[in-house]
Scaffold this motif. Structure first.
Motif, short mmCIF file in Angstrom:
data_model
loop_
_atom_site.label_atom_id
_atom_site.label_comp_id
_atom_site.label_asym_id
_atom_site.label_seq_id
_atom_site.Cartn_x
_atom_site.Cartn_y
_atom_site.Cartn_z
N THR A 223 35.17 -62.76 49.15
CA THR A 223 36.24 -62.34 50.07
C THR A 223 35.92 -62.86 51.47
O THR A 223 34.75 -63.13 51.79
CB THR A 223 36.39 -60.81 50.12
N PRO A 224 36.93 -62.97 52.34
CA PRO A 224 36.69 -63.52 53.68
C PRO A 224 36.15 -62.51 54.69
O PRO A 224 35.70 -62.89 55.76
CB PRO A 224 38.08 -64.01 54.11
N ASN A 225 36.20 -61.20 54.38
CA ASN A 225 35.72 -60.22 55.34
C ASN A 225 35.12 -59.02 54.63
O ASN A 225 35.36 -58.79 53.44
CB ASN A 225 36.82 -59.78 56.31
N PHE A 226 34.34 -58.24 55.38
CA PHE A 226 33.58 -57.15 54.78
C PHE A 226 34.46 -55.97 54.39
O PHE A 226 34.18 -55.28 53.40
CB PHE A 226 32.49 -56.69 55.76
N HIS A 227 35.52 -55.72 55.12
CA HIS A 227 36.31 -54.54 54.81
C HIS A 227 37.11 -54.71 53.51
O HIS A 227 37.27 -53.74 52.76
CB HIS A 227 37.22 -54.20 55.99
N SER A 228 37.56 -55.89 53.21
CA SER A 228 38.21 -56.10 51.92
C SER A 228 37.18 -55.96 50.79
O SER A 228 37.50 -55.47 49.71
CB SER A 228 38.86 -57.49 51.87
N ALA A 229 35.94 -56.36 51.07
CA ALA A 229 34.89 -56.21 50.06
C ALA A 229 34.60 -54.74 49.80
O ALA A 229 34.39 -54.32 48.64
CB ALA A 229 33.61 -56.91 50.53
N ILE A 230 34.59 -53.93 50.85
CA ILE A 230 34.31 -52.49 50.69
C ILE A 230 35.34 -51.84 49.77
O ILE A 230 34.99 -51.08 48.86
CB ILE A 230 34.28 -51.81 52.06
N PHE A 231 36.60 -52.13 49.98
CA PHE A 231 37.63 -51.52 49.15
C PHE A 231 37.59 -52.05 47.72
O PHE A 231 37.97 -51.35 46.78
CB PHE A 231 39.01 -51.74 49.77
N SER A 232 37.09 -53.26 47.54
CA SER A 232 37.04 -53.83 46.19
C SER A 232 35.96 -53.20 45.33
O SER A 232 36.03 -53.25 44.09
CB SER A 232 36.82 -55.34 46.26
N ILE A 233 34.94 -52.58 45.95
CA ILE A 233 33.87 -51.98 45.16
C ILE A 233 34.11 -50.49 44.90
O ILE A 233 33.33 -49.86 44.18
CB ILE A 233 32.49 -52.16 45.85
N ALA A 234 35.18 -49.94 45.46
CA ALA A 234 35.41 -48.49 45.35
C ALA A 234 35.56 -48.03 43.91
O ALA A 234 35.17 -46.91 43.55
CB ALA A 234 36.64 -48.09 46.16
N ALA A 235 36.14 -48.85 43.04
CA ALA A 235 36.39 -48.45 41.66
C ALA A 235 35.78 -49.43 40.67
O ALA A 235 36.34 -49.71 39.61
CB ALA A 235 37.90 -48.32 41.43
N SER A 236 34.62 -49.99 41.03
CA SER A 236 33.97 -50.96 40.15
C SER A 236 32.46 -50.82 40.27
O SER A 236 31.96 -50.02 41.07
CB SER A 236 34.39 -52.39 40.54
N ASP A 237 31.75 -51.60 39.48
CA ASP A 237 30.30 -51.63 39.56
C ASP A 237 29.79 -52.76 40.45
O ASP A 237 28.61 -53.10 40.41
CB ASP A 237 29.69 -51.77 38.15
N LEU A 238 30.68 -53.33 41.23
CA LEU A 238 30.28 -54.39 42.14
C LEU A 238 29.41 -53.83 43.27
O LEU A 238 29.53 -52.67 43.66
CB LEU A 238 31.51 -55.06 42.75
N ILE A 239 28.57 -54.69 43.81
CA ILE A 239 27.71 -54.36 44.94
C ILE A 239 27.99 -55.37 46.04
O ILE A 239 28.16 -56.57 45.78
CB ILE A 239 26.21 -54.43 44.55
N VAL A 240 28.06 -54.90 47.28
CA VAL A 240 28.25 -55.80 48.41
C VAL A 240 27.10 -55.61 49.39
O VAL A 240 26.64 -54.49 49.63
CB VAL A 240 29.61 -55.56 49.11
N SER A 241 26.62 -56.70 49.92
CA SER A 241 25.60 -56.67 50.97
C SER A 241 26.27 -56.96 52.30
O SER A 241 27.07 -57.90 52.40
CB SER A 241 24.51 -57.70 50.69
N LEU A 242 25.96 -56.14 53.30
CA LEU A 242 26.65 -56.26 54.57
C LEU A 242 25.77 -55.80 55.72
O LEU A 242 24.78 -55.11 55.53
CB LEU A 242 27.95 -55.44 54.54
#
Length: 307
Positions: A223-242
């Protein structure tokens, strides 16, 4: 057309206010003879006697009287040009500040900066300009007032001030299975990840650090920004580093997220603000820079719970 001698304007103002060559000479720190010669030059420039003899004194001509208020105003304006202004009334300032940064700074500090404007500079406004490819001349050309970033490759003439140091942390939903056991590099690499890249790059420093340990991760979303990444992990097993800074702006979101320390070695991220020297002495710009600096120091002093 040749420019007139502005010293004659100052002399004319003194002559009209004093009504005397001697008085004007004292005011301008000249001898009476030098002031008399200056009066002759003023008369030649205007094509008017300016001051004429009346008894034992001098009186202004109608032309001189008509010019007196205009001359006084011009001298005052010229004086203001060369006087340094160290203060500005922020309560009446009408100005739009253009600040460039990424969504990390916007999310963490945008609302607080707007609050500061509302309280201290209610007639001023704020425009956040996103970072993009190129456009390195925006500061130099005055299209932005301030650039808040972790980059350092500014021109040598730019002014740069350290704001804060932050680190990268990881974020996952609160009941993510990674929290069922201690987070090791192996378990960190086991789950799918989100990569945040303005240029769309799926790999970065995390992958380099994992590679040193003989590990790799699977990036399934970029994704191009961190806030879209945050919402994408809310209902998944994805992990984001920020950057940890992102967490400073998440208090009011109400998302059930849990940050944790990345089990890898990283260099801290230094965030700075940069501006062009043309704004260095500008009091309103100094207020903006100091307000940004104070906000950053206040937020960095907070203790965030990170497991």
């Amino acid at each position: 057309m040749p420019l007139p001698d502005m010293n004659l304007l100052i002399a004319l103002d003194a002559l009209l206010e004093e009504g005397s060559v001697v008085g004007a000479a004292k005011r301008m720190h000249l001898s009476p003879a030098a002031m008399s010669r200056t009066l002759t030059r003023v008369r030649e420039a205007l094509g008017d006697p300016v001051l004429v003899r009346a008894g034992r004194g001098l009186v202004p001509t109608p032309r001189a009287l008509a010019l007196q208020e205009q001359v006084r105003s011009l001298v005052e304006q010229a004086t203001e040009v060369f006087q340094a202004r160290d203060e500005v009334d922020m309560r009446t300032l009408s100005r739009r500040f253009n600040v460039r940064s990424n969504d990390v700074f916007f999310g963490a500090f945008g609302g607080h900066l707007v609050d500061a404007l509302r309280l201290q500079a209610p007639d001023a406004s704020l425009r956040f300009a996103p970072e993009g490819e190129g456009d390195d001349d925006a500061l130099r050309e005055g299209r932005i007032d301030l650039h808040v970033t972790s980059r350092r490759n500014f021109g040598p003439e730019m002014k740069v001030q350290q704001l804060f140091t932050t680190r990268f942390v990881a974020l996952a939903r609160e009941d993510h299975p990674i929290f069922n056991a201690p987070v090791t590099p192996e378990r960190f690499a086991e789950y799918d990840h989100v990569s945040v890249s303005r240029r769309g790059r799926p790999h970065g420093p995390i992958d380099a650090a994992l590679e040193l340990l003989g590990l790799s991760r699977r990036v399934t979303l970029t994704t191009p920004n961190f806030h879209s990444a945050i919402f994408s992990i809310a209902a998944s097993d994805l992990i984001v580093s920020l950057p940890e800074t992102v967490l400073w702006g998440m208090d009011e979101l109400g998302l059930r997220m849990r940050p944790f320390v990345i089990p890898l070695d990283f260099e801290p991220v230094n965030v700075v603000q940069a501006w062009h020297p043309r704004f260095d002495k500008d009091p309103a710009h100094r207020w903006l820079r100091q307000t940004v600096k104070d906000l950053c120091m206040t937020h960095q002093a907070r203790n965030l719970p990170i497991c």
